[in-house]
Design an enzyme around this catalytic site. Structure first.
Site: not given
Length: 491
Positions: A82, A152, A182-183, A195, A264
């Protein structure tokens, strides 16, 4: 030894099919020098890739030795990481170029500058022997309370995000590094971090932020990473990672993407808690994923996922043709990207700070506050996203040695006592109160408001997304904080 490693010849798959199944796995591992025996055996049977994290990084020379060791085991293994920039990076101790997070690049809105930052990151990867970068983030920061995308992303406007996503990909590809948008099909419209739990984006089809992914495909991105997000308008029953409708009908047919789809990480709770990693691997491959990622360094999890895939191939619940198709895409990716460049041209080491400065100064700033006492409030690091330990006080003292300060990295046990102590320490000095996404962390809002009540003259700073007129860095990367510090110090 896993069950499959000890299987009899009567239950063994043909060698080419066994290798194809291993091509469809990317594994994480522990260590900075030696490669674990379990990983060696996986690589020997055709493992498609490894993913590195901070746990694998000590310094630049060590990382290059490690990647050389991996390729000595199998030259076509893909080595990825990453590498988004900003506060999300695992190569700080390996001398990674300092670039701001994507949101600051979107605020500066200079495609050439975005390309220079992406080029610097990709050039550095090439020197380390890392040839796959799981970046850029093509998500649109759609909801103010989204807990995971935020800075991000390149921004809140799909067209702006599309332009900067394409610029990032083009610069990365020019270095011979495989990029990964992504994503898919977007994580910016959720109120849950996948997550921690399954996330849902309830918008209708025409309200989804597909434009950046269309732009990524048009720019030639070789990989897309799927989101562990349910989109009821597309598939009410399964998250994108496990959905044939999303990965097949939408991505392969409507958007005509023929590159590698990577999942992911399967140990994320959106998958692990509801399906289990092993079942997730099997279902993901059947749905259209080409490589599943097991990022945790637990070999039993990786072996469990691998064994589930092999078992499904043996009993016919996972078609051999699907795995063969996926492995073929991974082979083509490896043919193009697995070998690092023999020579690496220099990159622009100053691009990141230039971008961070332009973002901070795009909306002006307060008067200089030399000798300030800084209160830097920010949450603990996200468990899955690296944080290099940067803080605003350190960066301010680099340009104003007379500055003092207090860092608060989580909810204090006695907020009133903390406020009293800060007010005493800051007596007679300018006070700067910095928060990081205070709307998501009520303890920050409470401390900030209490300090402003006692010191209404305090200068406010936001080190996440903008916050009601505060001076904003648009991220907590080192150069983001340095740019804010320079503005505060008037340099």
């Amino acid at each position: 030894m896993s069950p499959t490693e000890g299987m009899t010849l009567s239950t063994a798959l043909p060698v080419d099919l066994d290798e194809a199944a291993h091509r469809c796995l990317v594994a994480g591992f522990d260590g900075t020098t030696a490669v674990p025996d379990t990983l060696k055996r996986l690589v020997d049977r055709g493992l498609g890739g490894v993913i590195l994290f901070t746990r694998n990084v000590r310094d630049a020379e060590q990382v290059r030795r490690l990647t050389d060791t991996l390729r000595a085991l199998r030259p076509d293994v893909l080595v990825g990481i990453d590498n988004e920039g900003g506060g999300i990076g695992h190569l700080v101790s390996a001398g990674a170029p300092e670039v701001p997070g994507s949101f600051a690049l979107g605020v500066a809105d200079d495609l050439g500058l975005t390309a220079r930052c992406a080029d610097a990151l990709a050039g550095h990867l090439s020197t380390l022997g890392i040839t796959a970068s799981y970046a850029p983030v093509a998500d649109v920061q759609h909801l103010p309370d989204n807990p995971i995308v935020r800075t991000r992303a390149f921004g809140t406007d799909p067209e702006l995000v599309s332009r900067h996503t394409a610029a990032w990909i083009a610069a990365t590809e020019a270095r011979g590094i495989a990029s990964c948008a992504k994503h898919f099909p977007g994580h910016g419209g959720t109120l849950t971090d996948s997550h921690h739990a399954m996330a849902v984006d309830p918008r209708p089809y025409d309200g989804l932020d597909l434009a950046p992914f269309r732009a990524a495909i048009a720019a030639g991105v070789p990989m897309l990473m799927s989101a562990h997000v349910v989109f009821p308008a597309l598939d009410a029953n399964r998250p994108a990672t496990l959905s044939r409708r999303i990965l097949g009908d939408l991505l392969r047919h409507e958007l005509a993407f023929d590159g590698v789809v990577v999942s992911d990480a399967l140990e994320m709770k959106a998958i692990a808690d509801r399906y289990g990693e092993a079942a997730g691997a099997r279902i993901a491959l059947a749905a259209g994923v080409d490589q599943v990622i097991v990022a945790v360094p637990d070999p039993e999890v990786a072996l469990g996922c691998r064994d589930a895939v092999l078992g499904a191939l043996r009993d016919g619940t996972l078609p051999q043709e699907r795995v063969g198709e996926a492995a073929g895409r991974v082979r083509r990716l490896a043919e193009r990207y697995a070998t690092p460049a023999a020579e690496v041209a220099a990159w622009d080491a100053g691009a990141g700070l230039e971008a961070a400065r332009r973002a901070v100064r795009s909306r002006g700033g307060p008067r200089a506050v030399r000798g300030a006492h800084v209160v830097d409030l920010f949450p603990p690091p996200h468990p899955a996203l690296n944080w290099g330990g940067e803080d605003l006080l350190t960066e301010l003292r680099a340009v104003d040695p007379t500055a003092t300060g207090t860092c608060v990295t989580g909810e204090p046990a006695d907020p009133a006592a903390l406020v009293d102590g800060i007010v005493r320490l800051a007596q007679g000095a300018p006070l700067v109160v910095a928060t990081c996404d205070a709307g998501l962390h009520p303890w920050q809002s409470c401390l900030r408001d209490a300090l402003l009540t006692r010191r209404p003259d305090a200068v406010r700073v936001a080190t996440g997304l903008p916050d009601d007129g505060a001076l904003c860095s648009y991220g907590r990367g080192k150069v983001n904080l340095r740019a804010v510090a320079e503005t505060l110090a008037g340099v």
